[in-house]
Design an enzyme around this catalytic site. Structure first.
Site, PDB file in Angstrom:
ATOM      1  N   ASP A 132       8.549  -6.333   6.232  1.00 48.28           N
ATOM      2  CA  ASP A 132       8.633  -5.425   7.388  1.00 48.28           C
ATOM      3  C   ASP A 132       9.117  -6.200   8.602  1.00 48.28           C
ATOM      4  O   ASP A 132       8.737  -7.366   8.813  1.00 48.28           O
ATOM      5  CB  ASP A 132       7.261  -4.810   7.685  1.00 48.28           C
TER       6      ASP A 132
ATOM      7  N   PHE B 212      14.428  -4.104   7.318  1.00 52.32           N
ATOM      8  CA  PHE B 212      15.044  -2.902   7.868  1.00 52.32           C
ATOM      9  C   PHE B 212      14.741  -2.813   9.362  1.00 52.32           C
ATOM     10  O   PHE B 212      13.575  -2.758   9.768  1.00 52.32           O
ATOM     11  CB  PHE B 212      14.519  -1.658   7.148  1.00 52.32           C
ATOM     12  N   ALA B 213      15.808  -2.817  10.165  1.00 54.04           N
ATOM     13  CA  ALA B 213      15.689  -2.706  11.624  1.00 54.04           C
ATOM     14  C   ALA B 213      16.409  -1.433  12.050  1.00 54.04           C
ATOM     15  O   ALA B 213      17.546  -1.466  12.527  1.00 54.04           O
ATOM     16  CB  ALA B 213      16.288  -3.938  12.302  1.00 54.04           C
TER      17      ALA B 213
ATOM     18  N   TYR C  68      13.237  -0.094  16.009  1.00 52.03           N
ATOM     19  CA  TYR C  68      12.659  -1.271  15.349  1.00 52.03           C
ATOM     20  C   TYR C  68      13.553  -2.500  15.446  1.00 52.03           C
ATOM     21  O   TYR C  68      13.131  -3.615  15.130  1.00 52.03           O
ATOM     22  CB  TYR C  68      12.373  -0.947  13.884  1.00 52.03           C
TER      23      TYR C  68
ATOM     24  N   ASP D 148      -3.250  -8.520  10.070  1.00 51.55           N
ATOM     25  CA  ASP D 148      -3.218  -7.952  11.422  1.00 51.55           C
ATOM     26  C   ASP D 148      -4.396  -8.542  12.191  1.00 51.55           C
ATOM     27  O   ASP D 148      -5.536  -8.092  12.052  1.00 51.55           O
ATOM     28  CB  ASP D 148      -3.321  -6.426  11.366  1.00 51.55           C
TER      29      ASP D 148
ATOM     30  N   HIS E 230      -3.472  -5.926   0.271  1.00 50.80           N
ATOM     31  CA  HIS E 230      -3.515  -5.302   1.593  1.00 50.80           C
ATOM     32  C   HIS E 230      -4.720  -5.842   2.368  1.00 50.80           C
ATOM     33  O   HIS E 230      -5.838  -5.880   1.842  1.00 50.80           O
ATOM     34  CB  HIS E 230      -3.625  -3.780   1.431  1.00 50.80           C
TER      35      HIS E 230
ATOM     36  N   GLU F 130       4.571   3.107   0.006  1.00 51.46           N
ATOM     37  CA  GLU F 130       3.466   2.231  -0.376  1.00 51.46           C
ATOM     38  C   GLU F 130       2.631   2.842  -1.498  1.00 51.46           C
ATOM     39  O   GLU F 130       2.138   2.125  -2.386  1.00 51.46           O
ATOM     40  CB  GLU F 130       2.575   1.935   0.833  1.00 51.46           C
TER      41      GLU F 130
ATOM     42  N   THR G 228      -6.829   3.855  -0.759  1.00 47.08           N
ATOM     43  CA  THR G 228      -6.109   5.060  -0.325  1.00 47.08           C
ATOM     44  C   THR G 228      -4.893   5.319  -1.220  1.00 47.08           C
ATOM     45  O   THR G 228      -3.768   5.510  -0.744  1.00 47.08           O
ATOM     46  CB  THR G 228      -5.667   4.937   1.148  1.00 47.08           C
TER      47      THR G 228
ATOM     48  N   ASP H 227       8.519  -5.489  11.852  1.00 44.69           N
ATOM     49  CA  ASP H 227       7.576  -5.562  12.974  1.00 44.69           C
ATOM     50  C   ASP H 227       6.456  -6.549  12.677  1.00 44.69           C
ATOM     51  O   ASP H 227       5.275  -6.299  12.927  1.00 44.69           O
ATOM     52  CB  ASP H 227       7.012  -4.182  13.306  1.00 44.69           C
TER      53      ASP H 227
END
Length: 404
Positions: free
Chosen positions: A262, A172-173, A177, A377, A284, A354, A296, A264
């Site tokens: 994603d 999805f852009a 984004y 990341d 994750h 999520e 979380t 990004d």
């Protein structure tokens, strides 16, 4: 005793009920299964005219009466049994596939475990006595966890090529984004499913801004125009709705598997068919070392995404999941419906789609789990020695500027 010996003129059977009567009762009691067959209607008509009624069955002097069955009727019996068996099994299979009469989504046949004949290949022999012992490689329900060193990509490539597999990659852009799309596509061409047929499905509200990126043989890009939303959270949550809708309307006719990522992010190393399975999720990177109490998850019982503190296997990343088209459809549809219900109840899950993804995968165990190599990341987490490769990594950015 109960069976008289057979002669050349026929076979003699014990007949507290004659065979014609038995056949008639069999067909009559299951008439609803065969009533649509003209051939079987003719059989039923014949039985009505020629089959004895229950009143005609009597005993003589207390001895069981036996009936003669001429050999010429055997083909007829076989015909009846074949048609009856087919009708009965078809009916039961339909009930099994579609209990409750719901409309099922037709899907392409996808069988990851299909046995195919591969050509002769040279590769290192698997060593039973030197397993990986520094990380978990199987879940408690025996789904493999994919790390570098747990698979031979040459063997897998041959197997999936022989099955003529096509993989869809959704991204999805939306709004700003779209600026990440060029790097995403360029790195995907270098590292994602190299040598296999791929369709990139780009969801965007700015189709004119989609970059022209050279694609390899057997790979194409499809632009799907969608609306945008004011809040980035709404964009994220409506992703489930869009994937569900297009899985039913389009994807099932074009691809065998869907991978949902994603935009990004960028591919920095090999991501191939080793990830494909009926349903997969990705650990994750921020929680793969954590205990479930610190995940979380959504902890408010009012939300459809609620998970109690004493439950949970892993915390899955919302940025990379997938599977067969039918399983992705089930997942995304369930998550979307749960979010709609939450909205009606005036609550929004803590981590949006999520949170709902984690709830779904808790109660619908994935058939394969990807290690954090597949979502990482490096700016936040560095490169720990346990990670032999970083395959799909976050692109540094100013979240506030992009989201607003």
């Amino acid at each position: 005793m109960g069976i008289r010996k057979s002669g050349f003129q026929g076979i003699y059977l014990p007949a507290s009920k004659p065979l014609q009567l038995l056949l008639w009762e069999l067909v009559s009691s299951h008439g609803n299964l065969i009533s649509k067959s003209s051939t079987l209607l003719q059989i039923m008509t014949w039985l009505q005219k020629n089959g004895p009624s229950p009143k005609s069955v009597k005993s003589t002097k207390g001895r069981p009466k036996c009936y003669s069955l001429h050999l010429g009727i055997l083909p007829f019996i076989v015909l009846v049994l074949v048609f009856f068996g087919y009708g009965f099994l078809s009916h039961k299979i339909q009930e099994f596939r579609n209990p409750g009469g719901e409309t099922c989504m037709a899907t392409r046949q996808t069988d990851v475990q299909k046995v195919v004949s591969v050509p002769r290949m040279a590769y290192p022999q698997p060593n039973v006595l030197t397993p990986m012992n520094d990380v978990l490689v199987f879940t408690p329900w025996l789904a493999p966890i994919i790390w570098e060193g747990t698979f031979n990509i040459d063997i897998l490539n041959e197997q999936f090529k022989l099955q003529n597999t096509t993989i869809g990659l959704t991204v999805f852009a939306i709004k700003k984004y779209v600026v990440f799309l060029k790097l995403f596509l360029e790195t995907a061409e270098q590292h994602f499913m190299v040598g296999h047929k791929v369709i990139y499905y780009v969801f965007t509200d700015r189709p004119s801004d989609v970059p022209q990126v050279p694609l390899g043989a057997g790979r194409k890009l499809v632009v799907l125009t969608v609306r945008n939303y004011t809040r980035w959270q709404d964009v994220s949550m409506h992703r489930m709705e869009m994937i569900s809708h297009f899985s039913e309307q389009r994807f099932q006719h074009e691809v065998d598997y869907l991978v949902c990522g994603d935009v990004d992010m960028k591919f920095s190393d090999h991501v191939g068919v080793e990830i494909l399975s009926a349903l997969f999720g990705t650990l994750h990177p921020g929680f793969y070392r954590s205990r479930r109490e610190s995940f979380t998850y959504e902890r408010r019982p009012k939300s459809q995404a609620y998970i109690p503190r004493d439950e949970g296997d892993f915390y899955y990343a919302g940025g990379f999941f997938g599977g067969s088209v039918v399983e992705v459809h089930h997942l995304t549809k369930a998550c979307h419906q749960a979010m709609v219900e939450d909205q009606a109840n005036g609550i929004e899950a803590v981590w949006h789609d999520e949170s709902h993804l984690n709830k779904y995968l808790l109660y619908h165990k994935p058939t394969k789990v990807l290690s954090p190599e597949y979502v990482w990341d490096q700016k936040l987490l560095g490169w720990p020695s346990i990670m032999k490769k970083l395959r799909y990594v976050a692109v540094p950015k100013n979240h506030q500027a992009i989201r607003n």
